[in-house]
Design an enzyme around this catalytic site. Structure first.
Site, PDB file in Angstrom:
ATOM      1  N   HIS A  94      -3.595   1.803 -21.019  1.00 51.73           N
ATOM      2  CA  HIS A  94      -2.068   2.087 -20.444  1.00 51.73           C
ATOM      3  C   HIS A  94      -1.216   3.105 -21.214  1.00 51.73           C
ATOM      4  O   HIS A  94      -0.564   3.610 -20.680  1.00 51.73           O
ATOM      5  CB  HIS A  94      -1.505   0.528 -20.290  1.00 51.73           C
ATOM      6  N   GLY A 106      -0.640   1.480  -1.111  1.00 52.53           N
ATOM      7  CA  GLY A 106      -0.162   2.552  -1.458  1.00 52.53           C
ATOM      8  C   GLY A 106      -0.386   3.917  -0.691  1.00 52.53           C
ATOM      9  O   GLY A 106       0.294   4.731  -0.733  1.00 52.53           O
ATOM     10  N   ASP A 163      -3.045   4.248 -10.863  1.00 48.44           N
ATOM     11  CA  ASP A 163      -3.826   3.345 -11.577  1.00 48.44           C
ATOM     12  C   ASP A 163      -4.705   2.196 -10.947  1.00 48.44           C
ATOM     13  O   ASP A 163      -4.294   1.150 -10.483  1.00 48.44           O
ATOM     14  CB  ASP A 163      -2.518   2.386 -12.364  1.00 48.44           C
ATOM     15  N   SER A 164      -5.774   2.732 -10.241  1.00 49.30           N
ATOM     16  CA  SER A 164      -6.331   1.863  -9.242  1.00 49.30           C
ATOM     17  C   SER A 164      -7.531   1.424  -9.588  1.00 49.30           C
ATOM     18  O   SER A 164      -8.213   1.514 -10.655  1.00 49.30           O
ATOM     19  CB  SER A 164      -6.904   3.224  -8.252  1.00 49.30           C
ATOM     20  N   ASP A 211     -11.886   0.606  -8.789  1.00 52.22           N
ATOM     21  CA  ASP A 211     -12.845   1.809  -8.483  1.00 52.22           C
ATOM     22  C   ASP A 211     -12.871   1.900  -7.113  1.00 52.22           C
ATOM     23  O   ASP A 211     -12.306   1.308  -6.209  1.00 52.22           O
ATOM     24  CB  ASP A 211     -14.228   1.061  -8.952  1.00 52.22           C
TER      25      ASP A 211
HETATM   26  N1  SAM Z   1      -7.025  -0.820 -15.272  1.00 51.22           N
HETATM   27  C1  SAM Z   1      -7.322  -0.705 -14.299  1.00 51.22           C
HETATM   28  C2  SAM Z   1      -8.909  -0.307 -14.377  1.00 51.22           C
HETATM   29  O1  SAM Z   1      -9.629  -1.023 -14.667  1.00 51.22           O
HETATM   30  O2  SAM Z   1      -9.318   0.579 -13.751  1.00 51.22           O
HETATM   31  C3  SAM Z   1      -6.861  -0.746 -12.919  1.00 51.22           C
HETATM   32  C4  SAM Z   1      -5.998  -1.896 -12.965  1.00 51.22           C
HETATM   33  S1  SAM Z   1      -5.011  -2.411 -11.575  1.00 51.22           S
HETATM   34  C5  SAM Z   1      -5.147  -3.930 -11.846  1.00 51.22           C
HETATM   35  C6  SAM Z   1      -5.724  -1.781 -10.355  1.00 51.22           C
HETATM   36  C7  SAM Z   1      -4.801  -2.298  -9.029  1.00 51.22           C
HETATM   37  O3  SAM Z   1      -4.845  -1.409  -7.866  1.00 51.22           O
HETATM   38  C8  SAM Z   1      -5.594  -3.638  -8.610  1.00 51.22           C
HETATM   39  O4  SAM Z   1      -4.697  -4.700  -8.822  1.00 51.22           O
HETATM   40  C9  SAM Z   1      -5.782  -3.133  -7.037  1.00 51.22           C
HETATM   41  O5  SAM Z   1      -5.342  -4.550  -6.299  1.00 51.22           O
HETATM   42  C10 SAM Z   1      -4.722  -2.179  -6.475  1.00 51.22           C
HETATM   43  N2  SAM Z   1      -4.998  -1.526  -5.505  1.00 51.22           N
HETATM   44  C11 SAM Z   1      -6.104  -1.136  -5.017  1.00 51.22           C
HETATM   45  N3  SAM Z   1      -5.865  -0.579  -4.192  1.00 51.22           N
HETATM   46  C12 SAM Z   1      -4.824  -0.401  -3.704  1.00 51.22           C
HETATM   47  C13 SAM Z   1      -4.110   0.442  -2.716  1.00 51.22           C
HETATM   48  N4  SAM Z   1      -4.821   0.738  -1.491  1.00 51.22           N
HETATM   49  N5  SAM Z   1      -2.589   0.312  -2.775  1.00 51.22           N
HETATM   50  C14 SAM Z   1      -2.293  -0.286  -3.838  1.00 51.22           C
HETATM   51  N6  SAM Z   1      -2.715  -0.881  -4.904  1.00 51.22           N
HETATM   52  C15 SAM Z   1      -4.043  -0.882  -4.663  1.00 51.22           C
END
Ligand code: SAM
Length: 282
Positions: free
Chosen positions: A62, A138, A155-156, A158
């Site tokens: 972060h 997003g 911050d996605s 994989d």
């Molecule tokens: N620290 C992280 C890592 O291990 O790579 C990322 C953490 S964060 C929890 C990632 C978030 O992206 C998830 O909660 C997931 O639901 C969100 N996410 C995935 N696809 C998305 C999208 N199309 N739009 C918005 N959020 C999305």
């Protein structure tokens, strides 16, 4: 009781954590969500079996994804975080007094609710009055924004499941269009140890939206490959050595990973990673 939580990465590597308790295990509309209490790393959040956040070292990820773009941008006021439902990136961004608005666009409201419950320290920034939380995709959300953001943080998860589109060429084009001319995007860009094919595709797609990009790295023991990368991109040249040292001085108390020298050092990426992504200079 001998309980272990195992993350299995691409059927190639297994990383197991001695676990005391399963705090939550369920399925949202988008993904399987687990929160477990591990012995070595405290609380751990996984989505579809992939580690997202642990109490032990969430600060590395972060701090790196938030402060580096915020300090390299000359005067960030309006920031969008896509993904990041744990709130950790938002929490770090709230440390910048000059940032006036932080929008979080997370697809899965259940991630936000569970992180507020089980990771209150990570998620605490979500209560800041400058933060607006939007639950939605997003990819669709950013298409409505034009030339209005200073920083976009991707911050996605994989590039599989709901996060897949957040690594596409079209998405990076939309991010570029949503930014002001001097805006900066930063995206988590996976482990340098991943294949050249995966990493190369991400980097090539970023070039669909941006003329300038640079990757940087940090060490995160909770993730199966240990070393992680982020990529910063813009349509104006930027130099990591020009970050705002005065603003760094104001936020440095309380940081656990980043140091003043560490900002430029993070861009000194290993040679094998440079070769995979074609970033041989600077
Ligand atoms: N620290 C992280 C890592 O291990 O790579 C990322 C953490 S964060 C929890 C990632 C978030 O992206 C998830 O909660 C997931 O639901 C969100 N996410 C995935 N696809 C998305 C999208 N199309 N739009 C918005 N959020 C999305």
């Amino acid at each position: 009781m001998n309980l272990w939580y195992t993350e299995q990465e691409a059927e190639l590597i297994k990383l197991s954590f001695r676990t005391e308790k399963v705090l939550f295990s369920g399925q949202s509309e988008f993904q399987k969500i687990d929160v477990v209490e591990t012995v070595p790393y405290g609380r751990l959040l996984t989505l579809d079996g992939c580690t997202m956040v642990s109490d032990h070292d969430e600060f590395v990820y972060h701090e790196m994804i938030s402060h580096i773009p915020a300090l390299i941008h000359k005067n960030p006021k309006r920031v969008l975080v896509i993904g990041g439902g744990d709130g950790g990136t938002v929490t770090e961004l709230t440390k910048h007094a000059g940032i006036e608005e932080i929008i979080l666009c997370e697809i899965d409201g259940m991630v936000v609710d569970l992180c507020k419950q089980y990771f209150p320290n990570v998620a605490r920034g979500l209560n800041d009055k400058r933060v607006k939380v939007n639950i939605g995709d997003g990819i669709a959300f950013i298409k409505k924004m034009k030339g209005e953001l200073d920083i976009v943080v991707v911050d996605s998860t994989d590039p599989i499941g709901p996060g897949e589109g957040l690594f596409s060429r079209d998405f990076y084009k939309s991010v570029a269009a949503a930014l002001k001319p001097d805006g900066i995007m930063v995206a988590q860009s996976e482990s340098p140890w991943f294949s050249k094919e995966i990493l190369g595709r991400i980097q090539n797609n970023i070039l669909g939206g941006f003329t300038h990009k640079k990757s940087y790295v940090g060490a995160i023991p909770t993730y199966p490959r240990g070393l992680w990368s982020w990529t910063m991109a813009a349509n104006v040249p930027f130099d990591q050595r020009d970050f705002d040292r005065a603003r760094f001085g104001k936020i440095k108390t309380g940081l656990k990973y980043l140091t003043e020298g560490g900002i430029t050092a993070a861009f000194e990426i290993p040679m094998f990673f440079r070769e995979k992504i074609g970033q041989l200079e600077g």
